[in-house]
Design a protein around this motif. Sequence first.
Motif, PDB file in Angstrom:
ATOM      1  N   ALA A   1       0.855  -1.200   0.000  1.00 23.28           N
ATOM      2  CA  ALA A   1       0.000   0.000   0.000  1.00 23.28           C
ATOM      3  C   ALA A   1       0.888   1.246   0.000  1.00 23.28           C
ATOM      4  CB  ALA A   1      -0.918  -0.003   1.222  1.00 23.28           C
ATOM      5  N   GLY A   2       1.990   1.205   0.786  1.00 19.88           N
ATOM      6  CA  GLY A   2       2.922   2.328   0.829  1.00 19.88           C
ATOM      7  C   GLY A   2       3.631   2.538  -0.502  1.00 19.88           C
ATOM      8  N   VAL A   3       3.946   1.443  -1.181  1.00 19.09           N
ATOM      9  CA  VAL A   3       4.612   1.551  -2.494  1.00 19.09           C
ATOM     10  C   VAL A   3       3.658   2.205  -3.499  1.00 19.09           C
ATOM     11  CG1 VAL A   3       5.500   0.220  -4.453  1.00 19.09           C
ATOM     12  CG2 VAL A   3       6.167  -0.402  -2.117  1.00 19.09           C
ATOM     13  N   LEU A   4       2.413   1.723  -3.557  1.00 20.68           N
ATOM     14  CA  LEU A   4       1.457   2.277  -4.528  1.00 20.68           C
ATOM     15  C   LEU A   4       1.142   3.743  -4.233  1.00 20.68           C
ATOM     16  CD1 LEU A   4       1.214  -0.633  -5.553  1.00 20.68           C
ATOM     17  CD2 LEU A   4      -1.232  -0.260  -5.792  1.00 20.68           C
ATOM     18  N   ALA A   5       1.011   4.071  -2.948  1.00 14.40           N
ATOM     19  CA  ALA A   5       0.722   5.468  -2.590  1.00 14.40           C
ATOM     20  C   ALA A   5       1.887   6.367  -2.981  1.00 14.40           C
ATOM     21  CB  ALA A   5       0.434   5.580  -1.092  1.00 14.40           C
ATOM     22  N   THR A   6       3.111   5.866  -2.801  1.00 16.03           N
ATOM     23  CA  THR A   6       4.306   6.637  -3.177  1.00 16.03           C
ATOM     24  C   THR A   6       4.332   6.872  -4.690  1.00 16.03           C
ATOM     25  OG1 THR A   6       5.496   5.670  -1.311  1.00 16.03           O
ATOM     26  CG2 THR A   6       6.837   6.667  -3.048  1.00 16.03           C
ATOM     27  N   GLU A   7       4.022   5.811  -5.434  1.00 20.84           N
ATOM     28  CA  GLU A   7       3.992   5.951  -6.897  1.00 20.84           C
ATOM     29  C   GLU A   7       2.890   6.924  -7.325  1.00 20.84           C
ATOM     30  OE1 GLU A   7       5.764   1.656  -8.330  1.00 20.84           O
ATOM     31  OE2 GLU A   7       3.633   1.764  -7.848  1.00 20.84           O
ATOM     32  N   ALA A   8       1.712   6.797  -6.678  1.00 22.12           N
ATOM     33  CA  ALA A   8       0.575   7.658  -7.041  1.00 22.12           C
ATOM     34  C   ALA A   8       0.869   9.121  -6.723  1.00 22.12           C
ATOM     35  CB  ALA A   8      -0.683   7.200  -6.315  1.00 22.12           C
ATOM     36  N   PHE A   9       1.607   9.379  -5.636  1.00 22.30           N
ATOM     37  CA  PHE A   9       1.967  10.749  -5.256  1.00 22.30           C
ATOM     38  C   PHE A   9       2.697  11.430  -6.416  1.00 22.30           C
ATOM     39  CE2 PHE A   9       4.713  13.992  -3.439  1.00 22.30           C
ATOM     40  CZ  PHE A   9       3.914  14.611  -2.486  1.00 22.30           C
ATOM     41  N   ASP A  10       3.581  10.682  -7.077  1.00 22.09           N
ATOM     42  CA  ASP A  10       4.353  11.252  -8.179  1.00 22.09           C
ATOM     43  C   ASP A  10       3.595  11.242  -9.508  1.00 22.09           C
ATOM     44  OD1 ASP A  10       6.589  11.951  -6.767  1.00 22.09           O
ATOM     45  OD2 ASP A  10       7.560  10.012  -7.001  1.00 22.09           O
ATOM     46  N   LEU A  11       2.756  10.235  -9.715  1.00 20.82           N
ATOM     47  CA  LEU A  11       2.146  10.070 -11.041  1.00 20.82           C
ATOM     48  C   LEU A  11       0.854  10.849 -11.236  1.00 20.82           C
ATOM     49  CD1 LEU A  11       2.701   6.238 -11.633  1.00 20.82           C
ATOM     50  CD2 LEU A  11       4.048   8.158 -12.501  1.00 20.82           C
ATOM     51  N   ALA A  12       0.146  11.171 -10.134  1.00 25.43           N
ATOM     52  CA  ALA A  12      -1.198  11.763 -10.279  1.00 25.43           C
ATOM     53  C   ALA A  12      -1.158  13.081 -11.051  1.00 25.43           C
ATOM     54  CB  ALA A  12      -1.831  11.963  -8.903  1.00 25.43           C
ATOM     55  N   ASN A  13      -0.033  13.773 -10.981  1.00 28.98           N
ATOM     56  CA  ASN A  13       0.061  15.074 -11.664  1.00 28.98           C
ATOM     57  C   ASN A  13       0.668  14.950 -13.059  1.00 28.98           C
ATOM     58  OD1 ASN A  13      -0.531  17.837 -11.465  1.00 28.98           O
ATOM     59  ND2 ASN A  13       1.621  18.332 -11.081  1.00 28.98           N
ATOM     60  N   ASP A  14       0.958  13.731 -13.460  1.00 32.63           N
ATOM     61  CA  ASP A  14       1.609  13.493 -14.753  1.00 32.63           C
ATOM     62  C   ASP A  14       0.531  13.129 -15.789  1.00 32.63           C
ATOM     63  OD1 ASP A  14       2.911  12.508 -16.945  1.00 32.63           O
ATOM     64  OD2 ASP A  14       4.102  11.005 -15.862  1.00 32.63           O
ATOM     65  N   PRO A  15       0.272  14.008 -16.734  1.00 39.82           N
ATOM     66  CA  PRO A  15      -0.825  13.738 -17.676  1.00 39.82           C
ATOM     67  C   PRO A  15      -0.575  12.542 -18.593  1.00 39.82           C
ATOM     68  CG  PRO A  15       0.388  15.712 -18.315  1.00 39.82           C
ATOM     69  CD  PRO A  15       0.934  15.290 -16.988  1.00 39.82           C
ATOM     70  N   THR A  16       0.693  12.060 -18.626  1.00 41.43           N
ATOM     71  CA  THR A  16       0.955  10.887 -19.464  1.00 41.43           C
ATOM     72  C   THR A  16       0.744   9.587 -18.691  1.00 41.43           C
ATOM     73  OG1 THR A  16       3.318  10.751 -18.932  1.00 41.43           O
ATOM     74  CG2 THR A  16       2.697  12.197 -20.764  1.00 41.43           C
ATOM     75  N   SER A  17       0.486   9.665 -17.382  1.00 37.33           N
ATOM     76  CA  SER A  17       0.221   8.451 -16.594  1.00 37.33           C
ATOM     77  C   SER A  17      -1.277   8.174 -16.603  1.00 37.33           C
ATOM     78  CB  SER A  17       0.700   8.632 -15.151  1.00 37.33           C
ATOM     79  OG  SER A  17       2.089   8.667 -15.116  1.00 37.33           O
ATOM     80  N   PHE A  18      -1.658   7.066 -17.182  1.00 36.67           N
ATOM     81  CA  PHE A  18      -3.062   6.712 -17.355  1.00 36.67           C
ATOM     82  C   PHE A  18      -3.824   7.917 -17.920  1.00 36.67           C
ATOM     83  CE2 PHE A  18      -1.174   4.064 -14.075  1.00 36.67           C
ATOM     84  CZ  PHE A  18      -1.373   2.821 -14.648  1.00 36.67           C
TER      85      PHE A  18
END
Length: 473
Positions: free
Chosen positions: A175-192
């Motif tokens: 859960a900590g790994v996914l949250a860490t990844e999501a913290f960085d990716l949520a603002n990236d328009p090329t991620s999903f």
Amino acid sequence: MRRLLVWAGIPVMVAIANVNLLQAQSAPATQTVKGPDERMKADILVVVAHPDDEGGVTPYLARAIYDEHKRVAVVFLTRGGSGGNDYTREHGPALAAIREQEARTACAKLGIRNVWFLEGKDTASQNVLNSLANWGHGANLEALLRIVRLTRPEVIITWLPGVFIGENHGDHQAAGVLATEAFDLANDPTSFPAQVAGATKRLEVYLENLTPWQPKKLYYFSDADDQKQFAGTGPAYSIKEVSPAQKKSYVRLALEAAVPHLTQFPQAQQFQKMTEEQFEKFLDDPNNTFWPEPMTLTLGKSRIKGEIAADVFWGIGPQAEVIARDECKPSGEVVEPSAPVKMALAGPWGFYEALRAKACIHVPVAKEPEIEIKAGTNLLVPLAIKRATAKALDIVIEAKTPSGWKVVSGQGTFRLPEEAETDLFVEIATPDSSTEELKKIAAQQVVVRASAGGTSVGEVKLKVLLKASALAQ
Ligand SMILES: [Zn+2]
């Protein structure tokens, strides 16, 4: 000349067109564009693995909700279901269905209504890589990113990704790994990107019309046995302090919110009946590992300039000075030509070393790699043999173990294939002991050494605590 001709040719037509335009503009021309759903907006998004994990931070959440009026949402990556049932007879998927309801009721007790359950499967192992594999890492990251973009949290609070002696569930770490990844990716328009693409009338069910979003801070909590090692890594909050709004201590409020978790925590009912005096005594008992006093939230990442130990919401607001990028060193150890072969601890330890560097997170790491395992089970020491070139190689592996432990496999001479990195492991049988004996045994050290052509290419050390019970490694 040409301009003159045009003016001369159509003056009357232009005048008529202007009248029509004026008529059109006098009508109500502004159309409102719908904004995001404000009912979903959260100040804090808690990302955890199992129903009842939210209990790890409810003393802080009670403070944030009741006295700071923060909006909290929770994402559970699994519904639970692989553990035992301490209350009734249901197990497996039926137990998971019960646990979802228990968690919704528990969150509602703190006023948390926005609660999601994703599709991770409760995986009874300490190894984060097992959890990521069994959950479907990509699918759950995509689903979590959707919730981050939907709730637009200022702060994410999640489990600490790391290996520590303690009740150290691989699902918590995942859960900590996914949250860490999501913290960085949520603002990236090329991620999903389909999530953040504007909706169209044509095939409108496909594009989600969310907006890229940058949470400002990422905090971790841990259930490691030694909570003192986290002191100073972020703000610390007293759990015994009394909520001005509720006139009860935050730990009391947390305990009341835990009562619905009967299949995992039936004793919460008993705690509720304790007098304040009994309760104080219980909290001060050194064997109480439920909640540390004070509770430290480790600051893993921040987009706001400020002190590590500053309050969670310090600096967050319209005036916030947002830091654009992290500056971290590149990941991985460099294999120097002067030492062309190098052995390192692999498995979750190797993964976390690379993750810390890539995600640029600042988290405490055990002084020496450590793990607890059930006495009488086999310990696995995962190894990576890294080379500067992809030549085949003969390597000698030797393990030094505490007395009474026995190397089962992984020791001897191995011919490695032509590749830059090969993963191996040493398997060691540990002795069984009585529960009473185990209470007296401290952590012991295993050392694995490797050599090539008579030259040492490294050693790894692992501190191992034998316990009467522990999740599978
Ligand atoms: Zn859990």
